[in-house]
Design an enzyme around this catalytic site. Structure first.
Site: not given
Length: 251
Positions: A42, A99
């Protein structure tokens, strides 16, 4: 990927694992070495669910031993087509899970259904709902129907407001229980601290997700703190061992 504990009577309980978000392969190896169970790629400079470049995700995934559970963020977007394209691209990197952040416009049955049609059969996708945007927690059923393999709760604003500040333990527990009943992997994240582990692990989510709470000075854009990762991993391991002993005694 769901981890379970069994006892002599064959009863199974969820084992809560540690998800650590990383920005590069060096952080990935550091997190793994100090006890992370799931390595999550991320970009904290790009928001709550900022996506790293595909090359960076591939590098992170390739730097880890085979069999390590990984995930990567595909961003969040109110446009179904853009979000789906990003998710499908991230799925080509080899990570275990992808995600997707569902903001206000997407966190509704129609948005979830549209995403499900676009992503059907294309990978292993986890929907992330932002607790500070008041998503309907009953959306879990729609996520299951749309083909998502998991659901997480997080926060969109990283300004010190934490997941336990936004939702009660009953609400969080209901979310996790609904996921479990439908066979979805569940995760709780959102500016969590190590001291949150005990009460949140008691709800039996599959994963507790961390970034800022495991960084030096609590700065999610800063460096991961290996000592903090180790403390979080140790705490979850202690909880698992305690439950295993309790289960053996009950048997």
């Amino acid at each position: 990927m769901r981890a379970l504990l069994g006892n002599k009577k064959g009863k199974l309980r969820i084992v809560t694992r540690l998800l650590v978000s990383v920005v590069d392969s060096a952080e990935a190896r550091l997190a793994l070495a100090h006890g992370a169970d799931l390595i999550d790629a991320k970009d904290p400079d790009a928001g709550a669910l900022g996506a790293l470049p595909l090359a960076s995700i591939r590098s992170i995934h390739a730097s880890l031993p085979e069999g390590i559970v990984t995930s990567a963020v595909a961003g969040d977007d109110d446009d179904v087509e853009r979000l789906a394209r990003s998710a499908l691209s991230v799925a080509t990197t080899g990570v275990t899970f992808v995600k997707l952040g569902l903001g206000r416009a997407m966190a509704r049955p129609t948005g979830v259904a549209a995403l499900g049609r676009r992503l059907a059969g294309q990978g292993r996708f986890i929907a992330v709902l932002f607790a500070d945007e008041n998503p309907p927690l009953t959306l879990v059923a729609a996520l299951h129907e749309a083909g998502f393999v998991g659901a997480m709760l997080d926060t969109s604003q990283k300004r010190g407001i934490r997941l336990p500040d936004l939702l009660t333990m009953d609400q969080l527990g209901s979310f996790v229980a609904d996921c479990r009943q439908l066979g979805l992997m569940s995760g709780l994240a959102g500016s969590l601290r190590i001291e949150d582990i005990d009460r949140l692990a008691a709800l039996n989510p599959d994963y507790l997700g961390f970034r800022g709470g495991l960084c030096l000075a609590g700065d999610r854009r800063g460096q991961l703190d290996p000592l903090a990762i180790g403390r979080a991993a140790y705490r979850l391991q202690a909880i698992r061992q305690s439950r295993q002993v309790d289960g053996e005694q009950a048997a």
